[in-house]
Design a protein around this motif. Structure first.
Motif, PDB file in Angstrom:
ATOM      1  N   VAL A 126       3.536   6.934   1.751  1.00  9.32           N
ATOM      2  CA  VAL A 126       4.313   7.589   0.697  1.00  9.32           C
ATOM      3  C   VAL A 126       5.725   7.793   1.209  1.00  9.32           C
ATOM      4  O   VAL A 126       5.930   8.143   2.384  1.00  9.32           O
ATOM      5  CB  VAL A 126       3.701   8.961   0.324  1.00  9.32           C
ATOM      6  N   SER A 127       6.698   7.577   0.335  1.00  8.85           N
ATOM      7  CA  SER A 127       8.073   7.896   0.707  1.00  8.85           C
ATOM      8  C   SER A 127       8.702   8.779  -0.359  1.00  8.85           C
ATOM      9  O   SER A 127       8.359   8.694  -1.542  1.00  8.85           O
ATOM     10  CB  SER A 127       8.911   6.623   0.884  1.00  8.85           C
ATOM     11  N   PHE A 128       9.621   9.642   0.071  1.00  9.61           N
ATOM     12  CA  PHE A 128      10.420  10.460  -0.837  1.00  9.61           C
ATOM     13  C   PHE A 128      11.816   9.859  -0.908  1.00  9.61           C
ATOM     14  O   PHE A 128      12.490   9.715   0.116  1.00  9.61           O
ATOM     15  CB  PHE A 128      10.499  11.904  -0.344  1.00  9.61           C
ATOM     16  N   SER A 129      12.216   9.500  -2.110  1.00 10.73           N
ATOM     17  CA  SER A 129      13.517   8.869  -2.288  1.00 10.73           C
ATOM     18  C   SER A 129      14.242   9.578  -3.423  1.00 10.73           C
ATOM     19  O   SER A 129      13.831  10.619  -3.915  1.00 10.73           O
ATOM     20  CB  SER A 129      13.331   7.369  -2.576  1.00 10.73           C
ATOM     21  N   GLY A 130      15.364   9.014  -3.850  1.00 12.94           N
ATOM     22  CA  GLY A 130      16.147   9.619  -4.927  1.00 12.94           C
ATOM     23  C   GLY A 130      17.076   8.612  -5.540  1.00 12.94           C
ATOM     24  O   GLY A 130      16.759   7.415  -5.565  1.00 12.94           O
ATOM     25  N   GLY A 131      18.209   9.091  -5.908  1.00 11.83           N
ATOM     26  CA  GLY A 131      18.869  10.339  -5.562  1.00 11.83           C
ATOM     27  C   GLY A 131      18.763  10.735  -4.107  1.00 11.83           C
ATOM     28  O   GLY A 131      18.387   9.984  -3.236  1.00 11.83           O
ATOM     29  N   GLU A 132      19.160  11.974  -3.871  1.00 16.62           N
ATOM     30  CA  GLU A 132      19.158  12.519  -2.515  1.00 16.62           C
ATOM     31  C   GLU A 132      18.098  13.617  -2.403  1.00 16.62           C
ATOM     32  O   GLU A 132      18.252  14.711  -2.977  1.00 16.62           O
ATOM     33  CB  GLU A 132      20.541  13.082  -2.180  1.00 16.62           C
ATOM     34  N   PRO A 133      17.013  13.363  -1.674  1.00 18.06           N
ATOM     35  CA  PRO A 133      15.930  14.344  -1.574  1.00 18.06           C
ATOM     36  C   PRO A 133      16.354  15.710  -1.053  1.00 18.06           C
ATOM     37  O   PRO A 133      15.786  16.733  -1.470  1.00 18.06           O
ATOM     38  CB  PRO A 133      14.944  13.665  -0.626  1.00 18.06           C
TER      39      PRO A 133
ATOM     40  N   ASP B 111      13.255  22.091  -1.278  1.00 22.25           N
ATOM     41  CA  ASP B 111      12.048  22.888  -1.515  1.00 22.25           C
ATOM     42  C   ASP B 111      11.001  22.065  -2.276  1.00 22.25           C
ATOM     43  O   ASP B 111       9.795  22.178  -2.018  1.00 22.25           O
ATOM     44  CB  ASP B 111      12.392  24.153  -2.298  1.00 22.25           C
ATOM     45  N   ARG B 112      11.459  21.246  -3.200  1.00 23.98           N
ATOM     46  CA  ARG B 112      10.554  20.370  -3.951  1.00 23.98           C
ATOM     47  C   ARG B 112       9.913  19.347  -3.013  1.00 23.98           C
ATOM     48  O   ARG B 112       8.713  19.088  -3.089  1.00 23.98           O
ATOM     49  CB  ARG B 112      11.321  19.676  -5.069  1.00 23.98           C
ATOM     50  N   VAL B 113      10.719  18.765  -2.140  1.00 24.98           N
ATOM     51  CA  VAL B 113      10.185  17.814  -1.158  1.00 24.98           C
ATOM     52  C   VAL B 113       9.078  18.479  -0.343  1.00 24.98           C
ATOM     53  O   VAL B 113       8.006  17.901  -0.119  1.00 24.98           O
ATOM     54  CB  VAL B 113      11.295  17.291  -0.229  1.00 24.98           C
ATOM     55  N   MET B 114       9.342  19.701   0.097  1.00 25.24           N
ATOM     56  CA  MET B 114       8.377  20.392   0.945  1.00 25.24           C
ATOM     57  C   MET B 114       7.070  20.631   0.194  1.00 25.24           C
ATOM     58  O   MET B 114       5.977  20.502   0.765  1.00 25.24           O
ATOM     59  CB  MET B 114       8.968  21.714   1.430  1.00 25.24           C
TER      60      MET B 114
ATOM     61  N   GLU C  88      16.071  14.707 -12.269  1.00 19.73           N
ATOM     62  CA  GLU C  88      14.942  14.419 -13.152  1.00 19.73           C
ATOM     63  C   GLU C  88      13.627  14.764 -12.455  1.00 19.73           C
ATOM     64  O   GLU C  88      13.586  14.884 -11.226  1.00 19.73           O
ATOM     65  CB  GLU C  88      14.979  12.937 -13.557  1.00 19.73           C
ATOM     66  N   PRO C  89      12.555  14.902 -13.210  1.00 19.04           N
ATOM     67  CA  PRO C  89      11.259  15.201 -12.582  1.00 19.04           C
ATOM     68  C   PRO C  89      10.848  14.086 -11.631  1.00 19.04           C
ATOM     69  O   PRO C  89      11.214  12.915 -11.816  1.00 19.04           O
ATOM     70  CB  PRO C  89      10.297  15.280 -13.780  1.00 19.04           C
TER      71      PRO C  89
ATOM     72  N   ALA D 178       0.824  -1.215   0.000  1.00 16.54           N
ATOM     73  CA  ALA D 178       0.000   0.000   0.000  1.00 16.54           C
ATOM     74  C   ALA D 178       0.854   1.259   0.000  1.00 16.54           C
ATOM     75  O   ALA D 178       0.443   2.301   0.498  1.00 16.54           O
ATOM     76  CB  ALA D 178      -0.925  -0.008   1.214  1.00 16.54           C
ATOM     77  N   TRP D 179       2.038   1.189  -0.601  1.00 12.23           N
ATOM     78  CA  TRP D 179       3.042   2.248  -0.503  1.00 12.23           C
ATOM     79  C   TRP D 179       3.411   2.756  -1.884  1.00 12.23           C
ATOM     80  O   TRP D 179       3.579   1.988  -2.829  1.00 12.23           O
ATOM     81  CB  TRP D 179       4.261   1.680   0.204  1.00 12.23           C
ATOM     82  N   SER D 180       3.539   4.074  -1.998  1.00 10.62           N
ATOM     83  CA  SER D 180       4.046   4.702  -3.221  1.00 10.62           C
ATOM     84  C   SER D 180       5.379   5.358  -2.914  1.00 10.62           C
ATOM     85  O   SER D 180       5.468   6.195  -2.008  1.00 10.62           O
ATOM     86  CB  SER D 180       3.064   5.749  -3.744  1.00 10.62           C
ATOM     87  N   CYS D 181       6.406   4.988  -3.671  1.00 10.24           N
ATOM     88  CA  CYS D 181       7.726   5.595  -3.511  1.00 10.24           C
ATOM     89  C   CYS D 181       7.920   6.624  -4.616  1.00 10.24           C
ATOM     90  O   CYS D 181       7.929   6.276  -5.802  1.00 10.24           O
ATOM     91  CB  CYS D 181       8.812   4.524  -3.575  1.00 10.24           C
ATOM     92  N   LEU D 182       8.058   7.886  -4.240  1.00  6.58           N
ATOM     93  CA  LEU D 182       8.274   8.955  -5.207  1.00  6.58           C
ATOM     94  C   LEU D 182       9.757   9.295  -5.256  1.00  6.58           C
ATOM     95  O   LEU D 182      10.333   9.758  -4.265  1.00  6.58           O
ATOM     96  CB  LEU D 182       7.471  10.205  -4.814  1.00  6.58           C
ATOM     97  N   PHE D 183      10.370   9.047  -6.405  1.00  8.39           N
ATOM     98  CA  PHE D 183      11.768   9.428  -6.605  1.00  8.39           C
ATOM     99  C   PHE D 183      11.768  10.916  -6.958  1.00  8.39           C
ATOM    100  O   PHE D 183      11.530  11.297  -8.098  1.00  8.39           O
ATOM    101  CB  PHE D 183      12.410   8.569  -7.687  1.00  8.39           C
ATOM    102  N   ILE D 184      12.023  11.725  -5.948  1.00  5.27           N
ATOM    103  CA  ILE D 184      11.844  13.163  -6.051  1.00  5.27           C
ATOM    104  C   ILE D 184      12.919  13.817  -6.909  1.00  5.27           C
ATOM    105  O   ILE D 184      12.732  14.894  -7.470  1.00  5.27           O
ATOM    106  CB  ILE D 184      11.792  13.790  -4.638  1.00  5.27           C
ATOM    107  N   THR D 185      14.059  13.171  -7.042  1.00  3.82           N
ATOM    108  CA  THR D 185      15.136  13.585  -7.937  1.00  3.82           C
ATOM    109  C   THR D 185      15.959  12.351  -8.280  1.00  3.82           C
ATOM    110  O   THR D 185      15.997  11.389  -7.504  1.00  3.82           O
ATOM    111  CB  THR D 185      16.049  14.653  -7.307  1.00  3.82           C
ATOM    112  N   GLY D 186      16.615  12.394  -9.421  1.00  2.00           N
ATOM    113  CA  GLY D 186      17.491  11.286  -9.792  1.00  2.00           C
ATOM    114  C   GLY D 186      18.943  11.540  -9.455  1.00  2.00           C
ATOM    115  O   GLY D 186      19.803  10.717  -9.752  1.00  2.00           O
ATOM    116  N   LYS D 187      19.239  12.669  -8.809  1.00  2.00           N
ATOM    117  CA  LYS D 187      20.621  13.061  -8.549  1.00  2.00           C
ATOM    118  C   LYS D 187      20.997  12.805  -7.093  1.00  2.00           C
ATOM    119  O   LYS D 187      20.212  13.061  -6.179  1.00  2.00           O
ATOM    120  CB  LYS D 187      20.808  14.544  -8.875  1.00  2.00           C
ATOM    121  N   CYS D 188      22.220  12.313  -6.903  1.00  2.00           N
ATOM    122  CA  CYS D 188      22.737  12.051  -5.552  1.00  2.00           C
ATOM    123  C   CYS D 188      24.097  12.724  -5.390  1.00  2.00           C
ATOM    124  O   CYS D 188      24.847  12.892  -6.350  1.00  2.00           O
ATOM    125  CB  CYS D 188      22.850  10.546  -5.307  1.00  2.00           C
ATOM    126  N   ASN D 189      24.426  13.087  -4.153  1.00  2.00           N
ATOM    127  CA  ASN D 189      25.705  13.729  -3.854  1.00  2.00           C
ATOM    128  C   ASN D 189      26.661  12.799  -3.115  1.00  2.00           C
ATOM    129  O   ASN D 189      27.674  13.233  -2.570  1.00  2.00           O
ATOM    130  CB  ASN D 189      25.478  14.997  -3.025  1.00  2.00           C
TER     131      ASN D 189
END
Length: 415
Positions: A126-133, A138-141, A99-100, A74-85
């Motif tokens: 819902v989870s926010f993942s990445g990359g590095e959120p 600001d997008r995460v928020m 990426e979007p 019952a979980w949606s994982c949103l890859f909020i960006t494709g970039k990691c540091n």
């Protein structure tokens, strides 16, 4: 050889063919599998023998609410960006481009479209993942605020981070806007706990989620009391997996690879179980679970299929445990799967229906995943299999074909 062992043998061949350009892969050998299996079972018993999700997730003490929602599909994982540091040697993908936001291959250019998607399919987490959120905080928020204002107030929300950009002001803002849990990959920061200490007292639930690195096993055991004092309530240990992206780095380590649906590291699993056993024996007040490849491959995939099927199925469809749509047609049994697309994604030669919502339109593709023709003299055997609640693996090839689309396989496979 029965059908199941033929399937396992096909995985061996597929893995060795796919990674045939790498000459130094140490594939598991049959000569010591009995000893390795005995070691694994001993460690599971020593950690208390508790498992969830048909034996694919051993755990000690408890698991987080997010993990429960994930396992329930019952979980949606949103890859909020494709970039990691970070530059972790075990990372399975490049993660170099911003990426979007996307989930399951679907892009969500606006928070409103994503919140609408969450409501329509009735996700519980819902989870926010990445990359590095935190690279796009600001997008995460924006997406977090949209979910909290437009979705069920009971929805459970968590975020993954490597902790490099930890900031107590950001953590406070995330908490103020309803983030329930934050998960740190401390493997990216040489096991530094400073970010965790900043989040303590701000975000309600703090988890460490890392791959089980065999070389870091003793270090992690010694770090557990400090993690607990820093506010960590749960430790999620993943199994290392070989990909084409991480192969050059991963193969420098002296690991043994198991040819499952994807190549997985044997020593990573044993390290996770040993850490759990240590925590159990020393009575440490922390929840630890081994998030095995088998759990993720079986339950996460089936969960998303069922999310789509429950909303988009036709009245005469039967949804299997695996999340496929079953139909009987005489002696044939058809299994269909549903795929959701961005409406504007090129779909050459694919006929789709449209799901039109207020903020986004999707293409819905229904495809035949498997057709199984069975002997009409075996109707009793077929009916017994399709109505069974046990999901025992049949030996016959045609019944095994049915079983693969009906049931989620139990347990950690023997070595």
């Amino acid at each position: 050889m029965n059908a199941y062992y033929r399937y396992l043998n096909s995985l061996v061949n597929k893995n060795k063919q796919e990674f045939g350009n790498y000459e130094n892969i140490n594939w598991i050998n049959l000569w010591n599998t009995d000893e390795l299996e005995a070691t694994r079972q001993k460690l599971i018993r020593a950690s208390g023998g508790q498992t969830l999700f048909k034996g694919t997730k051993p755990y000690v003490n408890q698991i987080s609410d997010g993990c429960k929602i994930c396992g329930a599909g019952a979980w949606s994982c949103l890859f909020i960006t494709g970039k990691c540091n970070a530059n972790c040697f075990y990372c399975p993908s490049p993660q170099k481009q911003d990426e979007p936001p996307e989930s399951q291959g679907i892009t969500f250019h606006t928070p409103l479209a994503y919140a609408e998607y969450i409501n329509y399919f009735d996700f519980k987490g819902v989870s926010f993942s990445g990359g590095e959120p935190l690279l796009v905080k600001d997008r995460v928020m924006q997406y977090l605020k949209a979910i909290r204002s437009l979705c069920n107030p009971e929805i459970y929300i968590w975020m993954y981070t490597n902790g490099i950009l930890s900031d107590d002001k950001v953590f406070r803002e995330l908490a103020d806007n309803g983030l329930n849990e934050i998960r740190f990959d401390i493997g990216a920061t040489n096991y530094n706990l400073n970010g965790i200490k900043m989040a303590k007292g701000l975000i309600p639930n703090i988890t460490v989620e890392i791959p089980a690195i065999p070389e870091e096993k003793e270090r992690l055991m010694k770090l557990l009391p400090e993690m607990i004092n820093a506010g960590v309530t749960n430790l999620n240990l993943h199994q290392l997996r070989l990909t084409h992206h991480n192969a050059d780095k991963l193969l420098k380590h002296d690991y043994t690879y198991i040819p499952a649906e994807r190549p997985i590291v044997l020593e990573s699993e044993l390290a996770a179980l040993e850490i759990m056993s240590y925590a159990k024996n020393t009575k440490l007040p922390i929840g630890i679970n081994y998030c095995s490849f088998y759990f993720k491959y079986r339950f996460q995939k089936a969960g998303y299929r069922k999310i789509l099927a429950n909303k988009l199925k036709r009245p005469d469809d039967f949804i299997t445990e695996k999340g496929f749509l079953r139909k009987r047609n005489g002696t044939a049994v058809n299994y269909e799967g549903l795929t959701l697309y961005d409406e504007n994604k090129p779909k050459a030669a694919i006929e789709t229906d449209n799901l039109v919502l207020k903020h986004k339109t999707y293409g819905v593709h229904r495809s035949l995943a498997k057709r199984v023709d069975v002997d009409d003299r075996d109707q009793i055997a077929i009916t017994d299999l399709l109505t069974s609640t046990k999901g025992n693996i049949p030996e016959r090839a045609d019944l095994f074909d049915l079983w693969q689309y009906e049931f989620i396989e139990k347990g950690l496979r023997e070595y």
